[in-house]
Design a protein around this motif. Sequence first.
Motif, PDB file in Angstrom:
ATOM      1  N   PHE A 104       0.103  33.690 -33.115  1.00 54.39           N
ATOM      2  CA  PHE A 104      -0.460  34.517 -34.177  1.00 54.39           C
ATOM      3  C   PHE A 104      -0.555  33.806 -35.512  1.00 54.39           C
ATOM      4  CE2 PHE A 104       3.940  35.045 -35.139  1.00 54.39           C
ATOM      5  CZ  PHE A 104       4.011  35.399 -36.472  1.00 54.39           C
ATOM      6  N   LEU A 105       0.135  32.682 -35.666  1.00 53.81           N
ATOM      7  CA  LEU A 105       0.126  32.005 -36.958  1.00 53.81           C
ATOM      8  C   LEU A 105       0.174  30.504 -36.757  1.00 53.81           C
ATOM      9  CD1 LEU A 105       0.621  32.753 -40.146  1.00 53.81           C
ATOM     10  CD2 LEU A 105       2.813  31.760 -39.653  1.00 53.81           C
ATOM     11  N   LYS A 106      -0.750  29.804 -37.409  1.00 57.76           N
ATOM     12  CA  LYS A 106      -0.774  28.345 -37.369  1.00 57.76           C
ATOM     13  C   LYS A 106      -0.757  27.838 -38.802  1.00 57.76           C
ATOM     14  CE  LYS A 106      -3.217  28.105 -33.018  1.00 57.76           C
ATOM     15  NZ  LYS A 106      -4.346  27.588 -32.276  1.00 57.76           N
ATOM     16  N   VAL A 107       0.041  26.808 -39.035  1.00 60.18           N
ATOM     17  CA  VAL A 107       0.157  26.222 -40.366  1.00 60.18           C
ATOM     18  C   VAL A 107      -0.504  24.853 -40.332  1.00 60.18           C
ATOM     19  CG1 VAL A 107       1.730  25.564 -42.219  1.00 60.18           C
ATOM     20  CG2 VAL A 107       2.355  27.427 -40.691  1.00 60.18           C
ATOM     21  N   TYR A 108      -1.491  24.667 -41.200  1.00 60.05           N
ATOM     22  CA  TYR A 108      -2.245  23.415 -41.265  1.00 60.05           C
ATOM     23  C   TYR A 108      -2.236  22.848 -42.671  1.00 60.05           C
ATOM     24  CZ  TYR A 108      -4.367  24.454 -36.722  1.00 60.05           C
ATOM     25  OH  TYR A 108      -4.575  24.703 -35.401  1.00 60.05           O
ATOM     26  N   ALA A 109      -2.542  21.559 -42.748  1.00 58.89           N
ATOM     27  CA  ALA A 109      -2.713  20.886 -44.024  1.00 58.89           C
ATOM     28  C   ALA A 109      -4.200  20.713 -44.314  1.00 58.89           C
ATOM     29  CB  ALA A 109      -2.019  19.515 -44.004  1.00 58.89           C
ATOM     30  N   LEU A 110      -4.588  20.902 -45.551  1.00 63.28           N
ATOM     31  CA  LEU A 110      -5.983  20.682 -45.920  1.00 63.28           C
ATOM     32  C   LEU A 110      -6.394  19.231 -45.686  1.00 63.28           C
ATOM     33  CD1 LEU A 110      -6.252  22.776 -49.186  1.00 63.28           C
ATOM     34  CD2 LEU A 110      -7.339  23.249 -47.002  1.00 63.28           C
ATOM     35  N   SER A 111      -5.430  18.325 -45.761  1.00 64.33           N
ATOM     36  CA  SER A 111      -5.745  16.912 -45.526  1.00 64.33           C
ATOM     37  C   SER A 111      -6.130  16.653 -44.075  1.00 64.33           C
ATOM     38  CB  SER A 111      -4.549  16.023 -45.930  1.00 64.33           C
ATOM     39  OG  SER A 111      -3.409  16.377 -45.187  1.00 64.33           O
ATOM     40  N   ASP A 112      -5.877  17.603 -43.173  1.00 63.04           N
ATOM     41  CA  ASP A 112      -6.269  17.488 -41.759  1.00 63.04           C
ATOM     42  C   ASP A 112      -7.573  18.188 -41.453  1.00 63.04           C
ATOM     43  OD1 ASP A 112      -4.009  16.063 -41.126  1.00 63.04           O
ATOM     44  OD2 ASP A 112      -2.881  17.831 -40.457  1.00 63.04           O
TER      45      ASP A 112
END
Length: 118
Positions: A104-112
């Motif tokens: 239900f939740l994924k944490v990503y970096a804008l640099s990716d």
Amino acid sequence: MHYNGLKILSHNAIYNFVNTNRNFGKTWTFKYRAVKRALKKGKKTIWLRRFKKEVKECIKTFFSSRDLQKFCDLIPYDKEKKTGNFKQEGNVFYILRKGKWLDFLKVYALSDSNAMRS
């Protein structure tokens, strides 16, 4: 006093910006909303941070708040006892919904962002 994020969502805008003081409940409110939407409707959420380092720091303590666990009825998964309704694997959080594990939740970096586009 704490921040209520539901009012800003009622404007139905593409982007919403909240600018207020620290420790006012912004993050807590939207974490709570993500869990409740996942439990009720099976909705998914993406949590963005600027850099990979911030993602690593974020996922370490994302749902460590006892208050948040209490209000959302989250019980961390115990592999040995096979009990609980919430677990984390890498940067993905899962919740037990209707007998199945839902990411239900994924944490990503804008640099990716370039890697995510593909």
